[in-house]
Design an enzyme around this catalytic site. Structure first.
Site, PDB file in Angstrom:
ATOM      1  N   ALA A 118       0.763  -1.243   0.000  1.00  0.00           N
ATOM      2  CA  ALA A 118       0.000   0.000   0.000  1.00  0.00           C
ATOM      3  C   ALA A 118       0.798   1.300   0.000  1.00  0.00           C
ATOM      4  CB  ALA A 118      -0.956   0.001   1.206  1.00  0.00           C
ATOM      5  N   GLY A 122      -1.331   6.074  -2.278  1.00  0.00           N
ATOM      6  CA  GLY A 122      -2.129   6.604  -3.382  1.00  0.00           C
ATOM      7  C   GLY A 122      -3.273   5.709  -3.799  1.00  0.00           C
ATOM      8  N   LYS A 123      -2.994   4.427  -3.983  1.00  0.00           N
ATOM      9  CA  LYS A 123      -4.051   3.517  -4.426  1.00  0.00           C
ATOM     10  C   LYS A 123      -5.016   3.211  -3.278  1.00  0.00           C
ATOM     11  CE  LYS A 123      -1.374   1.640  -8.251  1.00  0.00           C
ATOM     12  NZ  LYS A 123      -0.183   2.510  -8.099  1.00  0.00           N
ATOM     13  N   ASP A 185      -0.674  -3.928  -5.908  1.00  0.00           N
ATOM     14  CA  ASP A 185       0.157  -3.082  -6.762  1.00  0.00           C
ATOM     15  C   ASP A 185       1.585  -3.558  -6.526  1.00  0.00           C
ATOM     16  OD1 ASP A 185       0.832  -0.978  -8.526  1.00  0.00           O
ATOM     17  OD2 ASP A 185       1.347   0.293  -6.832  1.00  0.00           O
ATOM     18  N   CYS A 238       3.884  -1.121 -12.434  1.00  0.00           N
ATOM     19  CA  CYS A 238       4.259   0.078 -13.196  1.00  0.00           C
ATOM     20  C   CYS A 238       5.403  -0.290 -14.146  1.00  0.00           C
ATOM     21  CB  CYS A 238       4.633   1.233 -12.273  1.00  0.00           C
ATOM     22  SG  CYS A 238       5.935   0.872 -11.070  1.00  0.00           S
TER      23      CYS A 238
END
Length: 419
Positions: A118, A122-123, A185, A238
């Site tokens: 986390a 942001g997410k 993520d 990313c």
């Protein structure tokens, strides 16, 4: 001057998107866009930020592009949790989560969401923006050095049904199938950040990709264990290479029975479909979308591979006993000597009850002095005792006004330094 793009990466890109590689490489040499996201529970008007007329991000109703990058630290509203500085591509999490709600929370009495990687938040804040009040959200960060920033950003966002943890994901997975949505993520080779981060260029290697693929599968194994049957996994990186992206989706289908799900993004958003795959995967490419490189896929758990589901009250109890919890909701009071006093962060909560304490509206200079953790002085007309400091109507925290001065209660570890 930036490090040149690695030759091995360029070769990879030319193989991946042969007709567009040159355009993508040119985009990676441009200045990145600057974008922010509003906290839906605190504000819906971007003009209050003071950055002029802003352009909205196509795929996120709360996201806006700024014409240039200001010194965000000197905007008190950042510290009030009114907005968050975030790359526009990553804001897709909010839109995805909103689309999943009718298929998950309507059938769950105690809905729960987990963001497993986390930091810096942001997410997680995008997920919070999307979920209805009362949904429990777990934000975990394995790296202790990054967990502190996550805690600060999440507490400032002010959502009360939050727990921030600092734990290996393998340990969290021992709780069982407890979550309706799990977001990963994943740590990755960072190819999509080569425009923005020097380290993404300097550290790139085939060996790094090998390491990332292995780590991602370990995390995804645990993420599948944490999902309730019928729950959804949001997987993102990313980076650009297929090994960390489409091939991981294929691996999830083959090894965990996960079913790819298409969120139905409109074509005019400019988001590319996955490469060499029949599954619905999506790529934010810097020559097509105004943001950094991002791969994202959504998958549904259609098997009963792990049947040890656990209800939310027992989950929270288990987490408190077995996991390093660094924030459990928004603390309202703390003991100082013999007294219980309000925590400064309680004023940042979206359910903070207005009128319980005196409030004072301050100008920007005074707000920044407060955020530097300096003592403040007010006139005799200001009531003594615990007082909420507000800027443009948004709480920043508490002071204790004793007459001759007001003791600053802003968390010392959050104070801003002179820039």
């Amino acid at each position: 001057m930036q490090t040149p793009l690695p030759s091995g990466f360029i070769s990879e890109l030319e193989s991946l998107i042969p007709d567009e590689a040159e355009e993508c490489i040119a985009a990676l040499e441009q200045v990145p866009a600057t974008s922010v996201k509003l906290n839906t529970r605190k504000c819906d008007d971007p003009s209050i930020l003071g950055y002029g007329e802003l352009e909205r991000v196509k795929w996120c109703d709360t996201g806006y592009y700024l014409p240039q990058r200001p010194k965000f630290t000197l905007n008190p509203l950042l510290h009030a949790g009114v907005f968050y500085v975030q790359d526009a591509s990553s804001m897709i999490y909010e839109t995805i989560m909103k689309g999943l709600i009718p298929m998950t929370f309507d059938t769950s009495l105690t809905p729960a969401v987990a963001d497993l990687c986390a930091a810096p938040g942001g997410k997680t804040t995008s997920l919070i923006n999307a979920v209805p009040d009362g949904v429990f959200l777990l934000a975990n960060e394995f790296t202790p050095q990054r967990a502190g920033a996550l805690k600060e950003n999440i507490l400032k966002w002010g959502y009360p049904e939050i727990m921030v943890t600092n734990s290996p994901i393998s340990k969290l997975a021992k709780a069982g199938a407890a979550f309706d949505v799990v977001a990963v993520d994943a740590p990755c080779s960072g190819e999509g950040m080569m425009r923005k981060e020097e380290i993404a260029r300097s550290q790139w290697s085939e060996g790094l990709i090998d390491q990332c693929v292995k780590l991602q599968r370990e995390i995804l194994d645990d993420a599948c264990r944490m999902l309730k049957p019928g729950g959804f996994l949001i997987y993102s990186t990313c980076t650009f290479n297929r090994r960390e992206d489409e091939e991981q989706v294929e691996w999830l289908v083959e090894n965990h029975g996960m079913a790819p799900f298409d969120p139905g993004f409109p074509e005019d958003w400019g988001i590319m479909r996955g490469i060499d795959t029949s599954y619905p995967c999506f790529r934010f490419m810097p020559h097509h979308t105004r943001g950094e490189g991002l791969f994202v896929a959504v998958m549904r758990k259609e098997t009963d591979e792990y049947e040890n589901t656990i209800p939310l009250p027992k989950l929270k109890e288990w987490l408190r006993k077995n996991i390093k919890v660094i924030a459990d909701g928004i603390p309202t009071e703390e003991k100082k000597g013999r007294d219980m006093v309000p925590t400064s962060v309680s004023a940042l909560a979206t359910d903070f009850k207005k009128g319980r304490y005196p409030e004072i509206e301050v100008d920007e200079a005074t707000a920044l002095s407060y955020l530097r953790h300096e003592a403040l002085r007010f006139g005799p007309e200001i009531e003594k005792g615990f007082t909420v400091i507000k800027f443009k109507g948004f709480p920043l925290g508490f002071v204790k006004n004793i007459g001759s001065r007001a003791n600053n209660m802003y968390p010392a570890e959050w104070r801003i330094r002179n820039l």
